[in-house]
Design a protein around this motif. Structure first.
Motif, PDB file in Angstrom:
ATOM      1  N   HIS A  88       0.849  -1.193   0.000  1.00 33.22           N
ATOM      2  CA  HIS A  88       0.000   0.000   0.000  1.00 33.22           C
ATOM      3  C   HIS A  88       0.884   1.241   0.000  1.00 33.22           C
ATOM      4  O   HIS A  88       1.476   1.604   1.018  1.00 33.22           O
ATOM      5  CB  HIS A  88      -0.918   0.003   1.230  1.00 33.22           C
ATOM      6  N   SER A 132      -9.366   0.324  -7.550  1.00 36.93           N
ATOM      7  CA  SER A 132      -8.847   1.660  -7.807  1.00 36.93           C
ATOM      8  C   SER A 132      -8.110   2.170  -6.576  1.00 36.93           C
ATOM      9  O   SER A 132      -8.146   1.559  -5.504  1.00 36.93           O
ATOM     10  CB  SER A 132      -9.996   2.606  -8.162  1.00 36.93           C
ATOM     11  N   TRP A 133      -7.446   3.319  -6.726  1.00 33.67           N
ATOM     12  CA  TRP A 133      -6.750   3.902  -5.582  1.00 33.67           C
ATOM     13  C   TRP A 133      -7.725   4.178  -4.447  1.00 33.67           C
ATOM     14  O   TRP A 133      -7.431   3.937  -3.274  1.00 33.67           O
ATOM     15  CB  TRP A 133      -6.048   5.198  -6.003  1.00 33.67           C
ATOM     16  N   LYS A 137      -7.790   2.401  -0.728  1.00 38.86           N
ATOM     17  CA  LYS A 137      -7.793   3.187   0.512  1.00 38.86           C
ATOM     18  C   LYS A 137      -8.923   2.727   1.424  1.00 38.86           C
ATOM     19  O   LYS A 137      -8.751   2.622   2.646  1.00 38.86           O
ATOM     20  CB  LYS A 137      -7.948   4.669   0.172  1.00 38.86           C
ATOM     21  N   ALA A 173       2.361   2.825 -11.238  1.00 37.44           N
ATOM     22  CA  ALA A 173       1.224   1.931 -11.030  1.00 37.44           C
ATOM     23  C   ALA A 173       1.372   0.668 -11.874  1.00 37.44           C
ATOM     24  O   ALA A 173       1.755   0.718 -13.044  1.00 37.44           O
ATOM     25  CB  ALA A 173      -0.078   2.648 -11.390  1.00 37.44           C
ATOM     26  N   GLY A 227      -6.883   8.662  -8.323  1.00 35.23           N
ATOM     27  CA  GLY A 227      -5.588   8.648  -7.670  1.00 35.23           C
ATOM     28  C   GLY A 227      -5.643   9.326  -6.326  1.00 35.23           C
ATOM     29  O   GLY A 227      -6.700   9.771  -5.886  1.00 35.23           O
ATOM     30  N   PRO A 228      -4.503   9.431  -5.659  1.00 34.93           N
ATOM     31  CA  PRO A 228      -4.473  10.092  -4.364  1.00 34.93           C
ATOM     32  C   PRO A 228      -4.757  11.576  -4.526  1.00 34.93           C
ATOM     33  O   PRO A 228      -4.501  12.154  -5.570  1.00 34.93           O
ATOM     34  CB  PRO A 228      -3.026   9.842  -3.883  1.00 34.93           C
TER      35      PRO A 228
END
Length: 240
Positions: A88, A132-133, A137, A173, A227-228
């Motif tokens: 992660h 997905s990101w 999470k 990624a 994304g983040p």
């Protein structure tokens, strides 16, 4: 997808026959176990690789869901999360990772630990989130037991084999099968693990491209995986 929408799916990779490569897969006997936790909303059955990764390894499991009370519960056997690692990256950035390492152990602040080899020694398994990101999470926060495990990040030297088939929010990624291949091969010091899994992945991508060319499948809408969050920067003043 077009006419293959109604085609039966492979019980192993869950892909239609025109994309299935399971008959050519020769499972590798990996010592470090692999556990893939797939978010229930991850539904990329055409280009997804989680099931193919499990198919290519003798010591691997795929579980679909949002949360489990413990690592032992999800595995179905006793397991100590402190002897496992969770892949992660989170809010960390690949550019801040040691350039000479492709698999890096992070501390609670997302920074690389000083003694990497010692931190990686003796790991019994790795956990990879499939989604997905944002979905990854969610899985991270919905499963508090992951905080008892070591945290890994990948800093691959090569880009994903997906190429232009699928856009990713970060250069580093990788697909799930590529992440598993890189992690396990480095942890076990066995490059043949990566070679075998990437061979299966490349064969699947060849079939996908052939299906695209023949019109048997249609490319998905051009969406980008979340994304983040990015930091907002204040626009500089134009006053002179």
């Amino acid at each position: 997808m077009t006419e293959s929408d109604a085609a039966p799916l492979c019980p192993h990779c869950a892909k239609p026959e025109i994309l299935c490569v399971c008959d050519a897969v020769e499972p590798v006997d990996n010592k470090v176990a692999l556990l893939i936790l797939q978010h229930p909303q991850e539904q990329d059955r055409l280009l997804g690789t989680a099931r193919l990764a499990v198919r290519g390894l003798k010591n691997a499991q795929l579980k679909i869901g949002l949360s489990w009370p413990s690592l032992s519960k999800v595995l179905g056997r006793e397991a100590d999360p402190s002897q496992w690692a969770v892949l992660h990256l989170g809010a960390a950035h690949a550019k801040d990772l040691p350039r000479d390492r492709e698999v890096v152990v992070l501390d609670k602040k997302g920074e690389a630990l000083p003694e990497q080899d010692k931190a990686l020694n003796g790991l019994k398994g790795i956990v990879i989130f499939d989604g997905s990101w944002a979905q990854a999470k969610t899985l991270w926060w919905r499963n508090p037991w992951v905080l008892k495990a070591k945290r890994l990040a990948l800093n691959p030297k090569k880009p994903s084999l997906y190429g232009n088939l699928r856009r990713e929010p970060r250069r580093e990624a990788l697909s799930t099968i590529e992440a598993a291949a890189l992690s396990l091969s480095r942890l076990e010091n066995r490059p043949e693990i990566e070679t075998a899994l990437l061979k299966d992945f490349a064969a699947m991508l060849d079939k996908y491209r052939a299906a695209l060319a023949s019109g048997a499948v249609t490319p998905p809408e051009p969406t980008r995986k979340a994304g983040p969050p990015r930091r907002r920067t204040r626009k500089p003043s134009s006053a002179s």
